[in-house]
Write an enzyme that holds these catalytic residues in place. Sequence first.
Site, PDB file in Angstrom:
ATOM      1  CG  PHE A 153      -1.963   1.295   1.357  1.00 12.90           C
ATOM      2  CD1 PHE A 153      -2.943   1.764   0.362  1.00 12.90           C
ATOM      3  CD2 PHE A 153      -1.378   2.058   1.965  1.00 12.90           C
ATOM      4  CE1 PHE A 153      -3.649   2.203   0.628  1.00 12.90           C
ATOM      5  CE2 PHE A 153      -2.411   3.304   2.728  1.00 12.90           C
ATOM      6  CZ  PHE A 153      -4.139   3.727   2.292  1.00 12.90           C
ATOM      7  N   GLY A 154       0.712   2.151  -0.861  1.00 10.77           N
ATOM      8  CA  GLY A 154       1.130   3.241  -1.366  1.00 10.77           C
ATOM      9  C   GLY A 154       0.678   4.422  -0.603  1.00 10.77           C
ATOM     10  CE1 TYR A 155       2.590   7.610   4.269  1.00  8.82           C
ATOM     11  CE2 TYR A 155       2.419   4.817   4.091  1.00  8.82           C
ATOM     12  CZ  TYR A 155       3.118   6.190   4.996  1.00  8.82           C
ATOM     13  OH  TYR A 155       3.956   5.287   5.412  1.00  8.82           O
ATOM     14  N   GLY A 156       1.795   7.651  -0.249  1.00 15.32           N
ATOM     15  CA  GLY A 156       2.834   9.030  -0.183  1.00 15.32           C
ATOM     16  C   GLY A 156       4.083   9.068  -1.235  1.00 15.32           C
ATOM     17  CB  SER A 157       8.077   9.014  -1.961  1.00 12.76           C
ATOM     18  OG  SER A 157       8.193   8.807  -0.951  1.00 12.76           O
ATOM     19  CD  GLU A 213       9.423   4.045   2.780  1.00  8.39           C
ATOM     20  OE1 GLU A 213       8.656   4.926   3.352  1.00  8.39           O
ATOM     21  OE2 GLU A 213       9.323   4.458   1.616  1.00  8.39           O
TER      22      GLU A 213
END
Length: 231
Positions: A62-66, A139
Amino acid sequence: MEGPAAPKRSHRLTREALRDGFVHEMIARSGINLPVLSDAERHASLQATLATQPAPGDVWLFGYGSLIWNPAFHHVEQKPVLIRGWHREFCLSTPIGRGTPEAPGLVLGLDRGGSCRGVAFRIARAEAEAELELVWRREMVTGAYVPRWVRLHGPDLPEDTFGIAFTINRKAPNYVRSASEADTARVIATACGALGSCRDYLFDTIHGLEGFGIHDHHLNRIARQVRVHRS
């Protein structure tokens, strides 16, 4: 340009840079005493996460930013999804990547409560360990995030689809409680570090989300205030 037609920026966090240890070198060059996970700790974290995958098969991330606008890992599919129980927030202070020790910036994390629309990336299971190793190098550097499996909701996803999400570690020394949008905008308007400005990070995230038909009103309100500070 900071509108819908803003040109695509080049980014320093490429596959090659991540593979070659760019993030760790950046921290070492800064001279800042940050707690950094060892290679063994980072590898153990990845293995522990994969070992608890709810169901066998390909791995969703799941990606929510960069990760949305600069994934830097190979994937076979991407689609907009919703997760519940977590919301996108500028809750991580950064004295290097998007700021300096004298003027730290802010980047996004998933904090508890609410919901979040983002992008799910499907990684082929045969390539998952190698591709996620790059993601962990990016990350899971200082332990500011906690990787966990979250349920993904989408119109064409089976009900029990889970993906890895990097949630904020509230015990991390650079975790910051949610500030007002005005205070957040003041930091983002001026902070800049080795990876670029917080302003670019914000607008790249907004544009990346909009490319999948996602409009984050919280980010858009911050963006309007950032433009005022920059005018």
